[in-house]
Design a protein around this motif. Sequence first.
Motif, PDB file in Angstrom:
ATOM      1  N   LEU A  66       0.808  -1.216   0.052  1.00  0.00           N
ATOM      2  CA  LEU A  66      -0.090   0.061   0.149  1.00  0.00           C
ATOM      3  C   LEU A  66       0.968   1.202  -0.052  1.00  0.00           C
ATOM      4  N   TYR A  67       0.338   2.151  -0.818  1.00  0.00           N
ATOM      5  CA  TYR A  67       1.178   3.479  -0.858  1.00  0.00           C
ATOM      6  C   TYR A  67       0.212   4.611  -0.476  1.00  0.00           C
ATOM      7  N   ALA A  68       0.210   5.361   0.497  1.00  0.00           N
ATOM      8  CA  ALA A  68      -0.750   6.416   0.564  1.00  0.00           C
ATOM      9  C   ALA A  68      -0.377   7.631   0.218  1.00  0.00           C
ATOM     10  N   THR A  69      -1.175   8.492  -0.548  1.00  0.00           N
ATOM     11  CA  THR A  69      -0.781   9.524  -1.341  1.00  0.00           C
ATOM     12  C   THR A  69      -0.651  10.677  -0.063  1.00  0.00           C
ATOM     13  N   ARG A  70       0.260  11.705  -0.788  1.00  0.00           N
ATOM     14  CA  ARG A  70       0.545  12.623   0.167  1.00  0.00           C
ATOM     15  C   ARG A  70      -0.267  13.325   0.795  1.00  0.00           C
ATOM     16  N   ASP A  71      -1.552  13.537   0.312  1.00  0.00           N
ATOM     17  CA  ASP A  71      -2.782  14.336   0.893  1.00  0.00           C
ATOM     18  C   ASP A  71      -3.537  13.174   1.732  1.00  0.00           C
ATOM     19  N   GLY A  72      -3.150  11.746   1.653  1.00  0.00           N
ATOM     20  CA  GLY A  72      -3.881  11.140   2.602  1.00  0.00           C
ATOM     21  C   GLY A  72      -5.264  10.389   2.143  1.00  0.00           C
ATOM     22  N   ARG A  73      -5.738  10.999   1.070  1.00  0.00           N
ATOM     23  CA  ARG A  73      -6.954  10.728   0.572  1.00  0.00           C
ATOM     24  C   ARG A  73      -7.076   9.258  -0.244  1.00  0.00           C
ATOM     25  N   TYR A  74      -6.068   8.885  -0.648  1.00  0.00           N
ATOM     26  CA  TYR A  74      -6.096   7.803  -1.325  1.00  0.00           C
ATOM     27  C   TYR A  74      -4.948   6.766  -1.052  1.00  0.00           C
ATOM     28  N   LEU A  75      -5.444   5.468  -1.354  1.00  0.00           N
ATOM     29  CA  LEU A  75      -4.412   4.224  -1.129  1.00  0.00           C
ATOM     30  C   LEU A  75      -4.217   3.628  -2.287  1.00  0.00           C
ATOM     31  N   ILE A  76      -2.844   3.572  -2.905  1.00  0.00           N
ATOM     32  CA  ILE A  76      -2.645   2.594  -3.978  1.00  0.00           C
ATOM     33  C   ILE A  76      -2.305   1.375  -3.732  1.00  0.00           C
ATOM     34  N   ALA A  77      -2.825   0.520  -3.979  1.00  0.00           N
ATOM     35  CA  ALA A  77      -2.439  -1.205  -3.617  1.00  0.00           C
ATOM     36  C   ALA A  77      -1.901  -1.574  -4.897  1.00  0.00           C
ATOM     37  N   TYR A  78      -0.574  -2.212  -4.875  1.00  0.00           N
ATOM     38  CA  TYR A  78       0.037  -2.615  -5.979  1.00  0.00           C
ATOM     39  C   TYR A  78       0.929  -3.692  -5.634  1.00  0.00           C
ATOM     40  N   GLN A  79       1.334  -4.480  -6.745  1.00  0.00           N
ATOM     41  CA  GLN A  79       2.500  -5.594  -6.518  1.00  0.00           C
ATOM     42  C   GLN A  79       3.721  -5.177  -7.060  1.00  0.00           C
ATOM     43  N   ARG A  80       4.593  -5.908  -6.647  1.00  0.00           N
ATOM     44  CA  ARG A  80       6.006  -5.595  -7.140  1.00  0.00           C
ATOM     45  C   ARG A  80       6.764  -7.146  -7.407  1.00  0.00           C
ATOM     46  N   THR A  81       7.175  -6.812  -8.797  1.00  0.00           N
ATOM     47  CA  THR A  81       8.029  -7.976  -9.170  1.00  0.00           C
ATOM     48  C   THR A  81       9.280  -7.443  -9.912  1.00  0.00           C
ATOM     49  N   GLY A  82      10.191  -7.847  -9.136  1.00  0.00           N
ATOM     50  CA  GLY A  82      11.520  -6.957  -9.360  1.00  0.00           C
ATOM     51  C   GLY A  82      11.330  -5.513  -9.628  1.00  0.00           C
ATOM     52  N   ASN A  83      11.765  -4.942 -10.818  1.00  0.00           N
ATOM     53  CA  ASN A  83      11.494  -3.640 -11.018  1.00  0.00           C
ATOM     54  C   ASN A  83      10.231  -3.409 -11.585  1.00  0.00           C
ATOM     55  N   ASP A  84       9.354  -4.403 -11.773  1.00  0.00           N
ATOM     56  CA  ASP A  84       8.168  -4.038 -12.384  1.00  0.00           C
ATOM     57  C   ASP A  84       7.029  -3.910 -11.131  1.00  0.00           C
ATOM     58  N   VAL A  85       6.043  -2.835 -11.524  1.00  0.00           N
ATOM     59  CA  VAL A  85       5.032  -2.707 -10.609  1.00  0.00           C
ATOM     60  C   VAL A  85       3.746  -2.759 -11.250  1.00  0.00           C
ATOM     61  N   HIS A  86       2.852  -3.446 -10.608  1.00  0.00           N
ATOM     62  CA  HIS A  86       1.439  -3.565 -11.317  1.00  0.00           C
ATOM     63  C   HIS A  86       0.348  -2.946 -10.242  1.00  0.00           C
ATOM     64  N   ILE A  87      -0.167  -1.900 -10.538  1.00  0.00           N
ATOM     65  CA  ILE A  87      -1.348  -1.180  -9.576  1.00  0.00           C
ATOM     66  C   ILE A  87      -2.442  -1.920  -9.587  1.00  0.00           C
ATOM     67  N   ASP A  88      -3.011  -2.418  -8.652  1.00  0.00           N
ATOM     68  CA  ASP A  88      -4.145  -3.174  -8.372  1.00  0.00           C
ATOM     69  C   ASP A  88      -5.456  -2.212  -8.296  1.00  0.00           C
ATOM     70  N   ARG A  89      -5.298  -1.143  -7.207  1.00  0.00           N
ATOM     71  CA  ARG A  89      -6.641  -0.522  -6.875  1.00  0.00           C
ATOM     72  C   ARG A  89      -6.093   1.049  -6.703  1.00  0.00           C
TER      73      ARG A  89
END
Length: 100
Positions: A66-89
């Motif tokens: 999970l990554y929370a945006t700086r303003d705290g309004r959204y969470l970015i849920a993602y998966q990481r494989t090596g250097n690749d990032v797949h954003i799920d939600r």
Amino acid sequence: MTVAWGRLALEDRTQQLVAAFERAVALPDPYLFAAALARDDAIESKGGALDGAAVYRIDAIRGTFLYATRDGRYLIAYQRTGNDVHIDRVLPTRRGSDGV
């Protein structure tokens, strides 16, 4: 590094923009939609910069971060494989669910 936006993440962003557009028309206040567009641009920028982001790992969903945006309004849920990032939600937090 490559970043890929998943179908659900894109649908989340689209739903948030549609809701902002509907609020802007109902009030009427075009600045609400302009602010939503700026917020969506910021979400896209943050998604593209997840390479070195501080992360919080959820144990309930193995391999998801999970990554929370700086303003705290959204969470970015993602998966990481090596250097690749797949954003799920892209999900609103309680702070982001106030409709503003």
